[in-house]
Design an enzyme around this catalytic site. Structure first.
Site, PDB file in Angstrom:
ATOM      1  N   HIS A  88      -3.557   2.036  10.787  1.00 10.60           N
ATOM      2  CA  HIS A  88      -2.724   0.711  10.374  1.00 10.60           C
ATOM      3  C   HIS A  88      -2.189   0.465  11.088  1.00 10.60           C
ATOM      4  O   HIS A  88      -2.107  -1.220  11.562  1.00 10.60           O
ATOM      5  CB  HIS A  88      -1.897   1.568   8.994  1.00 10.60           C
ATOM      6  N   GLU A  89      -1.345   1.334  12.046  1.00 11.12           N
ATOM      7  CA  GLU A  89      -0.836   0.184  13.201  1.00 11.12           C
ATOM      8  C   GLU A  89      -1.092  -0.625  14.289  1.00 11.12           C
ATOM      9  O   GLU A  89      -1.429  -1.198  14.639  1.00 11.12           O
ATOM     10  CB  GLU A  89       0.063   1.278  13.569  1.00 11.12           C
ATOM     11  N   GLY A 128       6.141   3.466  10.618  1.00  6.07           N
ATOM     12  CA  GLY A 128       5.740   2.943  11.821  1.00  6.07           C
ATOM     13  C   GLY A 128       5.768   1.476  11.459  1.00  6.07           C
ATOM     14  O   GLY A 128       6.238   0.413  10.308  1.00  6.07           O
ATOM     15  N   HIS A 145      -2.377  -3.029  13.424  1.00  4.53           N
ATOM     16  CA  HIS A 145      -1.661  -4.341  12.799  1.00  4.53           C
ATOM     17  C   HIS A 145      -2.175  -5.535  14.796  1.00  4.53           C
ATOM     18  O   HIS A 145      -2.197  -6.604  14.842  1.00  4.53           O
ATOM     19  CB  HIS A 145      -0.421  -4.102  13.210  1.00  4.53           C
ATOM     20  N   GLN A 175       4.685  -6.855  14.184  1.00  5.34           N
ATOM     21  CA  GLN A 175       5.007  -7.144  12.660  1.00  5.34           C
ATOM     22  C   GLN A 175       6.668  -8.691  13.169  1.00  5.34           C
ATOM     23  O   GLN A 175       6.973  -9.017  12.204  1.00  5.34           O
ATOM     24  CB  GLN A 175       5.502  -5.956  12.000  1.00  5.34           C
ATOM     25  N   CYS A 182       2.852  -1.722   3.233  1.00  3.26           N
ATOM     26  CA  CYS A 182       3.012  -1.996   4.459  1.00  3.26           C
ATOM     27  C   CYS A 182       4.730  -2.681   4.426  1.00  3.26           C
ATOM     28  O   CYS A 182       4.549  -3.834   3.539  1.00  3.26           O
ATOM     29  CB  CYS A 182       2.208  -2.937   5.424  1.00  3.26           C
ATOM     30  N   LEU A 183       5.507  -2.742   5.325  1.00  5.21           N
ATOM     31  CA  LEU A 183       6.834  -3.612   5.423  1.00  5.21           C
ATOM     32  C   LEU A 183       5.698  -5.329   5.604  1.00  5.21           C
ATOM     33  O   LEU A 183       6.626  -5.551   4.975  1.00  5.21           O
ATOM     34  CB  LEU A 183       7.103  -3.051   6.804  1.00  5.21           C
TER      35      LEU A 183
HETATM   36  O1  GNR Z   1       5.787   2.041   6.313  1.00  2.81           O
HETATM   37  C1  GNR Z   1       5.228   2.617   5.495  1.00  2.81           C
HETATM   38  N1  GNR Z   1       3.811   3.178   5.189  1.00  2.81           N
HETATM   39  C2  GNR Z   1       2.922   3.899   5.132  1.00  2.81           C
HETATM   40  C3  GNR Z   1       2.484   4.045   3.955  1.00  2.81           C
HETATM   41  C4  GNR Z   1       1.445   5.306   3.791  1.00  2.81           C
HETATM   42  C5  GNR Z   1       0.113   4.051   4.804  1.00  2.81           C
HETATM   43  C6  GNR Z   1       0.578   3.834   6.036  1.00  2.81           C
HETATM   44  C7  GNR Z   1       2.163   3.402   6.471  1.00  2.81           C
HETATM   45  S1  GNR Z   1       3.106   2.727   7.426  1.00  2.81           S
HETATM   46  C8  GNR Z   1       4.290   1.730   6.586  1.00  2.81           C
HETATM   47  C9  GNR Z   1       5.242   0.304   7.449  1.00  2.81           C
HETATM   48  C10 GNR Z   1       4.504  -0.359   8.434  1.00  2.81           C
HETATM   49  O2  GNR Z   1       4.274  -1.392   7.389  1.00  2.81           O
HETATM   50  N2  GNR Z   1       3.583  -0.689   9.181  1.00  2.81           N
HETATM   51  O3  GNR Z   1       3.013  -1.148   9.564  1.00  2.81           O
HETATM   52 NI    NI Z   2       2.475  -2.276   8.346  1.00  5.00          NI
END
Ligand code: GNR
Ligand code: NI
Length: 169
Positions: free
Chosen positions: A133-134, A46, A137, A51, A91-92
């Protein structure tokens, strides 16, 4: 199509609240294409516009094994939540950190698709985790905000060291 650099913790732009998209126009679709390319290149499931330094409410996701099922969520809002699950998240924007976070197990989401059409999604499991999670952000929130004070202090030190290492000549 273009790759866009992904901001990393503790960049202050990750703390901005993104504003809703009013019209899904060619510029938003170009952003979506660039975000998708950036997400696939970074091997994430995601990516939120926040980001890549764009404070608009746009999310791309792909949880499929073949990485061929792109999901686009514009102005996503959670309308119902139920149950609790714990998932190890990464998270990236917070490289090399993986920690367990508690989230709703099931959610219902309203959003616009890339054609600007209103859609609804019922999500559970990892998809529900990813959507939550998104959306965090888009509200300037990171998964590390849910960790203990001690763990957050360690992360801040680690991020400071990383930045010094990366900028040393
Ligand atoms: O790549 C991603 N893997 C992930 C694994 C577990 C819970 C959430 C994520 S999201 C993350 C990519 C990212 O940072 N999205 O904002
Ligand atoms: Ni993230």
């Amino acid at each position: 199509m273009a790759l866009i650099p992904i901001l990393t913790y503790p960049d202050p732009r990750l703390r901005e609240k993104a504003r809703p998209v009013e019209v899904v126009d060619a510029a938003i679709r170009a952003l979506i294409d660039d975000m998708a390319q950036t997400m696939y290149a970074a091997k994430g499931i995601g990516l939120a516009a926040t980001q890549v330094g764009v404070a608009r409410r746009v999310v791309v996701m792909d949880l499929s094994p073949e990485h061929d099922q792109l999901q686009v969520l514009i102005n996503p809002t959670i309308t119902a939540r139920d149950g609790v699950q714990v998932c190890e998240e990464g998270c990236l924007s917070v490289p090399e950190v993986f920690e367990e976070v508690e989230r709703a197990e099931r959610i219902a989401v309203n959003y616009l698709d890339r054609d600007g059409q209103a859609q609804q999604l019922d999500a559970d499991g990892l998809l529900a985790v990813c959507v939550q999670h998104e959306i965090d952000h888009l509200d300037g929130k990171l998964f590390v905000d849910y960790l203990s004070r001690l763990k957050q202090d360690r992360l801040r030190k680690k991020a400071g060291k990383r930045q010094r290492d990366e900028t040393r000549p």
